[in-house]
Design a protein around this motif. Structure first.
Motif, mmCIF file in Angstrom:
data_model
loop_
_atom_site.group_PDB
_atom_site.id
_atom_site.type_symbol
_atom_site.label_atom_id
_atom_site.label_comp_id
_atom_site.label_asym_id
_atom_site.label_seq_id
_atom_site.Cartn_x
_atom_site.Cartn_y
_atom_site.Cartn_z
ATOM 1 N N UNK A 238 53.955 55.199 15.070
ATOM 2 C CA UNK A 238 53.706 56.353 14.196
ATOM 3 C C UNK A 238 52.744 55.984 13.071
ATOM 4 N N UNK A 239 52.896 54.776 12.555
ATOM 5 C CA UNK A 239 52.011 54.307 11.486
ATOM 6 C C UNK A 239 50.572 54.183 11.997
ATOM 7 N N UNK A 240 50.406 53.700 13.244
ATOM 8 C CA UNK A 240 49.054 53.603 13.816
ATOM 9 C C UNK A 240 48.434 54.982 14.005
ATOM 10 N N UNK A 241 49.237 55.932 14.463
ATOM 11 C CA UNK A 241 48.707 57.292 14.629
ATOM 12 C C UNK A 241 48.248 57.867 13.284
ATOM 13 N N UNK A 242 49.044 57.635 12.276
ATOM 14 C CA UNK A 242 48.681 58.133 10.950
ATOM 15 C C UNK A 242 47.424 57.442 10.431
ATOM 16 N N UNK B 242 43.594 58.930 9.490
ATOM 17 C CA UNK B 242 42.945 58.694 8.199
ATOM 18 C C UNK B 242 41.495 58.253 8.361
ATOM 19 N N UNK B 243 41.175 57.761 9.592
ATOM 20 C CA UNK B 243 39.790 57.332 9.814
ATOM 21 C C UNK B 243 38.806 58.478 9.609
ATOM 22 N N UNK C 100 44.264 47.694 8.745
ATOM 23 C CA UNK C 100 45.663 48.140 8.796
ATOM 24 C C UNK C 100 46.055 48.517 10.217
ATOM 25 N N UNK C 101 45.164 49.207 10.919
ATOM 26 C CA UNK C 101 45.460 49.594 12.303
ATOM 27 C C UNK C 101 45.611 48.362 13.183
ATOM 28 N N UNK C 102 44.688 47.385 13.017
ATOM 29 C CA UNK C 102 44.741 46.176 13.843
ATOM 30 C C UNK C 102 46.009 45.367 13.572
ATOM 31 N N UNK C 103 46.365 45.267 12.308
ATOM 32 C CA UNK C 103 47.583 44.528 11.953
ATOM 33 C C UNK C 103 48.824 45.194 12.547
ATOM 34 N N UNK C 104 48.861 46.509 12.424
ATOM 35 C CA UNK C 104 50.004 47.240 12.972
ATOM 36 C C UNK C 104 50.027 47.143 14.498
ATOM 37 N N UNK C 105 48.851 47.130 15.112
ATOM 38 C CA UNK C 105 48.774 47.023 16.577
ATOM 39 C C UNK C 105 49.326 45.680 17.062
#
Length: 253
Positions: free
Chosen positions: A72-76, A80-81, A96-101
């Motif tokens: 869900x955090x990645x989708x959000x 934001x991009x 942030x996306x890469x870290x969460x991935x």
């Protein structure tokens, strides 16, 4: 004197038979306790495995929830991009996306490992449950068998006790008191044979003249080493191979 020797011999033989019955009867409750202990141990082992499995399932559920949060955090973050205004903001959102991935990927791998462990535990528990069911069946059959033996031995014990009372009347009072006193002290064996001048209980030699008198059935002697009452084993040749073998010779009276 020979009639008293024969009477004491029959009494001692009967007492040995009763002792054997008593030992077998005493062994049955011990065997039942051992069986109950074995069953309880396996039940405890199974319960431990079940508790561990429940904990592992709970841990997997927690990991799955965290994975949902990360996805869900990645989708959000991806949404934001479209809203960033500067390259710096873009770089921050991408990091942030890469870290969460990466976190989500490790979480998925962990969930796979946990699922494998759960499947192995389930198979192990199934095997233990099958073994426990088989053990319960076997123990139930064994308990029934032991109870049947216990009933049979109980009847034999009563019959033996009745026979013993009849034998007591054949032994003179002085000999009987002496026999009972020694038997109580000497591990249940108060009247033993002598063969080749040796007491068959303690293996110590008896005096030559005493041995001569024993062979003639003239006396009921006393072993100077173990204190037991003696007779010549040759008077009862059919039982020479069944002489008592105490673990420890008692001290002389």
């Amino acid at each position: 004197m020979k009639d008293q020797i024969e009477a004491l011999y029959r009494l001692q033989k009967q007492d040995r038979r009763m002792s054997s019955i008593e030992r077998k009867l005493a062994a049955i409750p011990r065997r039942k306790r051992e069986m109950d202990k074995d069953l309880a141990n396996l039940e405890a082992m199974l319960q431990t495995e079940v508790d561990k499995l429940d904990d592992t399932r709970g841990f997997r559920l927690d990991q799955e929830r965290q994975l949902e949060d990360e996805e869900e955090q990645m989708r959000a973050s991806k949404q934001r991009l479209n809203q960033v205004k500067t390259p710096r903001e873009l770089s921050a959102v991408q990091r942030e996306i890469e870290s969460t991935r990466r976190l989500a990927q490790k979480r998925r791998e962990e969930i796979v490992n946990i699922t494998t462990a759960i499947e192995e535990a389930e198979a192990r528990i199934k095997s233990m449950e099958d073994a426990l069911g088989e053990l319960r069946t076997n123990l139930m059959a064994e308990r029934d068998r032991l109870e049947a033996i216990e009933v049979k031995l109980g009847k034999s014990a009563k019959k033996a006790e009745k026979s013993r009372k009849g034998l007591l009347d054949q032994v003179e009072r002085d000999h009987l008191r002496r026999y009972e006193r020694i038997r109580k002290r000497a591990r249940g064996v108060g009247f033993v044979g002598v063969r080749e001048r040796r007491c068959l209980a303690c293996k110590m030699a008896v005096a030559h003249q005493t041995y001569v008198s024993l062979r003639a059935a003239e006396i009921i002697a006393t072993c100077e080493n173990c204190g037991r009452m003696l007779y010549w084993a040759g008077l009862f040749p059919e039982d020479e191979s069944n002489e008592p073998k105490p673990k420890e010779a008692p001290k002389s009276a």
